[in-house]
Enzyme design. Structure first.
Site, short mmCIF file in Angstrom:
data_model
loop_
_atom_site.label_atom_id
_atom_site.label_comp_id
_atom_site.label_asym_id
_atom_site.label_seq_id
_atom_site.Cartn_x
_atom_site.Cartn_y
_atom_site.Cartn_z
N HIS A 268 0.82 -1.21 0.00
CA HIS A 268 0.00 0.00 0.00
C HIS A 268 0.86 1.26 0.00
O HIS A 268 0.44 2.30 -0.50
CB HIS A 268 -1.00 -0.03 1.16
CG HIS A 268 -2.10 -1.00 0.89
ND1 HIS A 268 -2.04 -2.30 1.32
CD2 HIS A 268 -3.22 -0.89 0.16
CE1 HIS A 268 -3.11 -2.93 0.89
NE2 HIS A 268 -3.85 -2.11 0.18
N GLU B 151 -10.55 -11.35 -4.02
CA GLU B 151 -9.12 -11.16 -3.79
C GLU B 151 -8.51 -12.27 -2.94
O GLU B 151 -7.35 -12.23 -2.59
CB GLU B 151 -8.83 -9.77 -3.20
CG GLU B 151 -9.64 -9.41 -1.99
CD GLU B 151 -9.35 -7.99 -1.49
OE1 GLU B 151 -8.43 -7.34 -1.97
OE2 GLU B 151 -10.09 -7.54 -0.60
N ASP C 207 -4.10 -8.48 -3.84
CA ASP C 207 -4.20 -9.52 -2.82
C ASP C 207 -4.37 -10.90 -3.44
O ASP C 207 -3.88 -11.89 -2.90
CB ASP C 207 -5.35 -9.21 -1.86
CG ASP C 207 -4.93 -8.21 -0.82
OD1 ASP C 207 -3.83 -8.38 -0.26
OD2 ASP C 207 -5.67 -7.25 -0.57
N CYS D 230 -9.82 -3.96 -10.01
CA CYS D 230 -9.40 -2.70 -9.39
C CYS D 230 -8.01 -2.80 -8.77
O CYS D 230 -7.54 -1.86 -8.15
CB CYS D 230 -10.42 -2.23 -8.36
SG CYS D 230 -10.55 -3.34 -6.95
#
Ligand code: PEP
Ligand code: MG
Length: 580
Positions: A199, A441, A465, A512
């Site tokens: 992240h 995910e 993920d 996404c």
């Protein structure tokens, strides 16, 4: 000394500037020169801040209830000792005097030296004391901010252009740290640790400046103010370049800027393949302030609002009202275009001190995302109410992260029902037809799709993920970053299977994760049948350019051939053909 380091490119572009070593954005201090006449006043300002921090600690000790655990007492004592030590309370005075620099900068420079010494210690207890030093420094920095500058007005702030010329060099930065850097306009970022889909890297990408991670030794080898070239395209960092190399990179830098400029022309062009199939291109955001960039990109919607970033860098959790304001702001800015709001995905590398679930043996597999929300229903309900309230201001959809079990879907939908009832009791309006989707995910979700499609209105594939959990590698760990492979056949099968099953069942599906913003993979995903991509706004026009030049009739059979391939070299060969 002239040398080159290699890392993983996180955000494209080339930046040339001067190194600025940092350890944490929380402790980031502006650097500016103090006129000789004000040096003494600056030292007084520093002394006053130290005195104020000392008073605060004494007050804390005085207010401690009798039954407070003894660790509190020990902790305050330790902080008082650190503050009293001359290396923190006196040495920065010499730095101010000798380098004619502001007090904040002098303090942080001294802290970096001390932290470096602690990091080298054998004893793990002593090594951990670096955090205490940082906390004490943070207290003094706050006191400096709060205090007035004796002897005159501001001594000067760094100009925006000076910041643009700075290249931040860090060992590691947390996502919460990184988001604080959104306030600045630095030239580039490089870190020793981190994987490309951590992240921290994702936020670095959203800053729209060149960035590299996984450089391993940059923080140790680079000195403050060294001249650096960051090549975020090739993953190269050049330290102290010679004039020829510098000239070459200046040329490449202007070429890259020109290409980006040209892409801007595509902003209003409808996104469709050569045969006219419309392709939806949505944007990912972390905070409402990202909306300006979204507007510039011409995105047709928000495909992922990572709401957990609203919870970071604060002393308390955002209230329902505060959350509502943020969601409404985004919904209104999109003027009726879809806004997919993902419910809290805290945990793993995204931690918030107030809601820390304690030490977890393996945070990526622990109480993360929906698991955490279901364990804390009041927190989850407050977020659901805030999202529902905002739903009358635009076209909002709710997205649930990290689902794996049917009962997680059922419990989430049950809580949503409860949130709706609570609003009805309060006579507050919401969009009764708000759609609810699930992120795919976790491999288990991709392999049990009917369970998801039965209960949910749409799906969104979180490839970051999905790759991490399929290949069992930590996406934040640069030591296994070389194993993080979006083209692994198992990953491609799960993605293609999800897209095809959703398309067959009439359930809208998007990607996404970071794969959606990688132009080298656009045709592959189109060939799998994907029609909705969500990515960082600054990647959007490059993806649109790819879409506009894609013939689906050609992409589809090649993508199917990639799926049948198990030899990695052949997969890459086919991908090259697809992209030719
Ligand atoms: C993903 O996992 O791909 C995703 C989009 O979610 P995040 O990166 O926030 O975990
Ligand atoms: Mg995810």
């Amino acid at each position: 000394m002239n040398f080159v380091l290699h890392g993983a490119p996180v955000s494209a572009g080339i930046s040339i500037g001067h190194a600025h070593l940092v350890s944490s954005a929380r402790l980031e201090a502006a650097h500016y020169e103090i006129p000789a006449s004000q040096v003494q006043a600056e030292i007084l300002r520093f002394d006053a801040a130290i005195a104020r921090a000392r008073q605060e600690l004494a007050a804390l000790e005085g207010q401690m209830p009798d039954d407070a655990p003894s660790e509190f007492d020990a902790f305050i004592n330790l902080h008082r000792m650190i503050l009293a030590d001359s290396s923190l309370s006196h040495e920065p005075r010499d730095i101010i005097r000798e380098r004619r620099t502001n007090a904040e900068w002098a303090l942080v420079q001294q802290m970096e030296t001390l932290v470096g010494q602690f990091e080298e210690m054998e004893d793990p207890y002593l090594r951990e004391r670096r955090q205490d030093i940082e906390q004490v420094v943070e207290r003094v920095l706050k006191a400096l901010q709060a205090g007035l500058r004796p002897g005159g007005g501001p001594a000067g702030e760094p100009s925006a252009s000076a910041e643009q010329n700075m290249i931040v060099v860090a060992h590691d930065l947390s996502p919460a740290d990184m988001i604080l850097f959104k306030r600045h306009k630095f030239g580039a970022f490089v870190t020793d640790a981190g994987g490309v889909t951590s992240h921290t890297a994702i936020v670095a990408r959203s800053l729209n400046i060149p960035a590299l991670v996984g450089l391993h030794t940059a923080r140790d080898m680079i000195r403050e103010n060294d001249v650096l070239i960051v090549d975020g395209i090739q993953g190269v960092l050049v330290v102290d370049p010679d004039p020829l190399v510098l000239a070459e990179y200046k040329l490449r830098q202007s070429q890259h800027a020109l290409e980006r400029q040209k892409l801007k022309r595509l902003k209003a062009t409808p996104s469709a393949t050569l045969d006219g199939t419309p392709i939806e291109l949505f944007a990912n955001i972390e905070l409402p302030q990202d909306m300006a960039e979204v507007k510039d990109s011409g995105a047709q919607g928000i495909g992922l609002f990572r709401t957990e970033f609203l919870f970071m860098n604060r002393d308390s959790l955002p209230t329902e009202d505060e959350q509502f304001e943020s969601y409404r702001e985004v919904a209104k800015a999109m003027e009726g275009k879809p806004v997919v709001i993902r419910t809290l995905d805290l945990g793993a590398d995204k931690t918030v001190s107030e809601v820390d679930g304690g030490e977890m043996p393996n945070p990526a597999l622990g109480l993360r995302a929906i698991r955490y929300c279901l364990a804390e229903p009041q927190l989850f309900l407050a977020q659901l109410r805030a999202i529902l309230r905002a739903s009358t201001h635009g076209k909002i959809r709710i997205l649930l992260p990290m689902l794996a079990h049917a009962h997680e879907i059922e419990q989430s939908l049950q809580l949503l029902k409860q949130a709706k009832q609570q609003l009805e009791e309060r006579k507050i309006a919401y969009d009764k037809s708000v759609e609810v989707g699930g992120m795919i995910e976790v491999p288990a979700a991709a392999l049990a799709l009917p369970m998801f499609m039965r209960h949910l209105d749409f799906l969104s594939i979180g490839t970051n993920d999905l790759i991490q959990y399929t290949l069992a590698i930590d996406r934040t760990d640069d030591k296994v970053a070389h194993l993080y492979d979006p083209l692994h056949p198992a990953v491609l099968h799960l993605i293609a299977h999800t897209i095809q099953a959703a398309n067959r069942g009439g359930t809208p599906v998007a990607v996404c994760g970071e794969m959606a913003g990688d132009a080298a993979l656009t045709r592959l995903l189109l060939g799998f049948g994907l029609r909705n991509f969500s990515m960082h706004p600054q990647q959007l026009l490059a993806i649109k350019e790819r879409v506009l030049r894609t013939n689906l009739a050609e992409a589809h059979p090649l993508a199917q051939r990639v799926l049948r391939q198990s030899d990695p070299a052949k997969t890459r060969e086919l991908l090259a053909k697809l992209n030719a």
